[in-house]
Motif scaffolding. Structure first.
Motif, PDB file in Angstrom:
ATOM      1  N   VAL A  51       0.835  -1.198   0.000  1.00  8.16           N
ATOM      2  CA  VAL A  51       0.000   0.000   0.000  1.00  8.16           C
ATOM      3  C   VAL A  51       0.869   1.246   0.000  1.00  8.16           C
ATOM      4  CG1 VAL A  51      -1.724   1.323   1.293  1.00  8.16           C
ATOM      5  CG2 VAL A  51      -1.889  -1.180   1.181  1.00  8.16           C
ATOM      6  N   SER A  66      -2.575   2.473  -6.843  1.00  5.92           N
ATOM      7  CA  SER A  66      -4.004   2.264  -6.602  1.00  5.92           C
ATOM      8  C   SER A  66      -4.557   3.139  -5.478  1.00  5.92           C
ATOM      9  CB  SER A  66      -4.266   0.788  -6.279  1.00  5.92           C
ATOM     10  OG  SER A  66      -3.528   0.400  -5.138  1.00  5.92           O
ATOM     11  N   VAL A  67      -3.682   3.673  -4.626  1.00  8.59           N
ATOM     12  CA  VAL A  67      -4.149   4.475  -3.500  1.00  8.59           C
ATOM     13  C   VAL A  67      -3.620   5.898  -3.534  1.00  8.59           C
ATOM     14  CG1 VAL A  67      -4.329   2.398  -2.086  1.00  8.59           C
ATOM     15  CG2 VAL A  67      -2.273   3.834  -1.928  1.00  8.59           C
ATOM     16  N   ARG A  70      -5.423   9.270  -2.550  1.00  6.69           N
ATOM     17  CA  ARG A  70      -6.485   8.997  -1.569  1.00  6.69           C
ATOM     18  C   ARG A  70      -5.922   8.660  -0.195  1.00  6.69           C
ATOM     19  NH1 ARG A  70      -9.604   4.611  -2.205  1.00  6.69           N
ATOM     20  NH2 ARG A  70      -8.008   3.404  -3.308  1.00  6.69           N
ATOM     21  N   PHE A  71      -4.793   7.973  -0.175  1.00 12.41           N
ATOM     22  CA  PHE A  71      -4.167   7.559   1.080  1.00 12.41           C
ATOM     23  C   PHE A  71      -2.913   8.391   1.329  1.00 12.41           C
ATOM     24  CE2 PHE A  71      -5.645   2.806   1.160  1.00 12.41           C
ATOM     25  CZ  PHE A  71      -6.952   3.216   0.948  1.00 12.41           C
ATOM     26  N   MET A  86      -6.709   7.074   5.208  1.00 14.37           N
ATOM     27  CA  MET A  86      -7.388   6.563   4.014  1.00 14.37           C
ATOM     28  C   MET A  86      -8.645   7.375   3.766  1.00 14.37           C
ATOM     29  SD  MET A  86      -6.952   2.459   4.656  1.00 14.37           S
ATOM     30  CE  MET A  86      -8.066   2.443   6.047  1.00 14.37           C
ATOM     31  N   LEU A  89     -12.650   6.076   0.460  1.00 11.24           N
ATOM     32  CA  LEU A  89     -12.527   4.622   0.437  1.00 11.24           C
ATOM     33  C   LEU A  89     -13.494   3.995  -0.561  1.00 11.24           C
ATOM     34  CD1 LEU A  89     -11.985   4.045   4.219  1.00 11.24           C
ATOM     35  CD2 LEU A  89     -10.486   3.183   2.420  1.00 11.24           C
ATOM     36  N   ASP A  93     -11.035  -1.484  -1.547  1.00  7.61           N
ATOM     37  CA  ASP A  93     -10.038  -1.292  -0.490  1.00  7.61           C
ATOM     38  C   ASP A  93     -10.264  -2.253   0.667  1.00  7.61           C
ATOM     39  OD1 ASP A  93     -10.344   2.240  -1.053  1.00  7.61           O
ATOM     40  OD2 ASP A  93      -8.706   0.931  -1.733  1.00  7.61           O
ATOM     41  N   TYR A  97      -5.423  -5.007   6.809  1.00  4.10           N
ATOM     42  CA  TYR A  97      -4.282  -4.107   6.636  1.00  4.10           C
ATOM     43  C   TYR A  97      -3.215  -4.422   7.693  1.00  4.10           C
ATOM     44  CZ  TYR A  97      -6.682  -1.296   3.177  1.00  4.10           C
ATOM     45  OH  TYR A  97      -7.297  -0.874   2.024  1.00  4.10           O
TER      46      TYR A  97
END
Length: 127
Positions: A51, A66-67, A70-71, A86, A89, A93, A97
């Motif tokens: 991640v 992919s994140v 957003r993250f 995060m 979402l 997702d 984790y």
């Protein structure tokens, strides 16, 4: 090695936010501030995937495509804690984790690059 424990997981709706925390405990030797900290996730039936991570030296986080956007990842070495914020979402997702630690100064994007792991925290995003 460092002992790690994640918290902050839960069940949310698509578009919501969550912040995961990973607290580290070091008995002796290398301080928490000298560990590169990574976040991984694993959905049912899938491999554990990278991640993001934050290097102890560069302090600049790296995120999976992919994140990205957003993250975000941050760390507070005074609290021996690393965070995964995060936002926005999505159902995809949904996963367990995990946080992980390595004394290496560069960011590794595979699980083999880390030698200490937390127990994981479940994140479930419903549409």
């Amino acid at each position: 090695q460092v002992q790690l424990g994640e918290s902050g997981g839960g069940s949310v709706q698509a578009g919501d936010s969550l912040r995961l925390s990973c607290a580290g405990s070091v008995d002796f030797g290398r301080p928490f501030s000298r560990y590169t900290m990574g976040w991984f996730r694993q959905a049912p039936g899938k491999e554990r995937e990278f991640v993001g991570a934050i290097s102890w030296k560069e302090r600049t986080p790296g995120l999976a495509e992919s994140v990205e956007g957003r993250f975000s990842i941050s760390r507070d070495n005074t609290k021996n804690t690393v965070y995964l914020q995060m936002n926005s979402l999505r159902p995809e997702d949904t996963a367990v984790y995990y946080c992980a630690a390595t004394p290496m100064e560069i960011i590794a994007e595979t699980p083999r690059g880390y030698d200490s792991w937390g127990q994981g925290t479940q994140v479930t995003v419903s549409s």
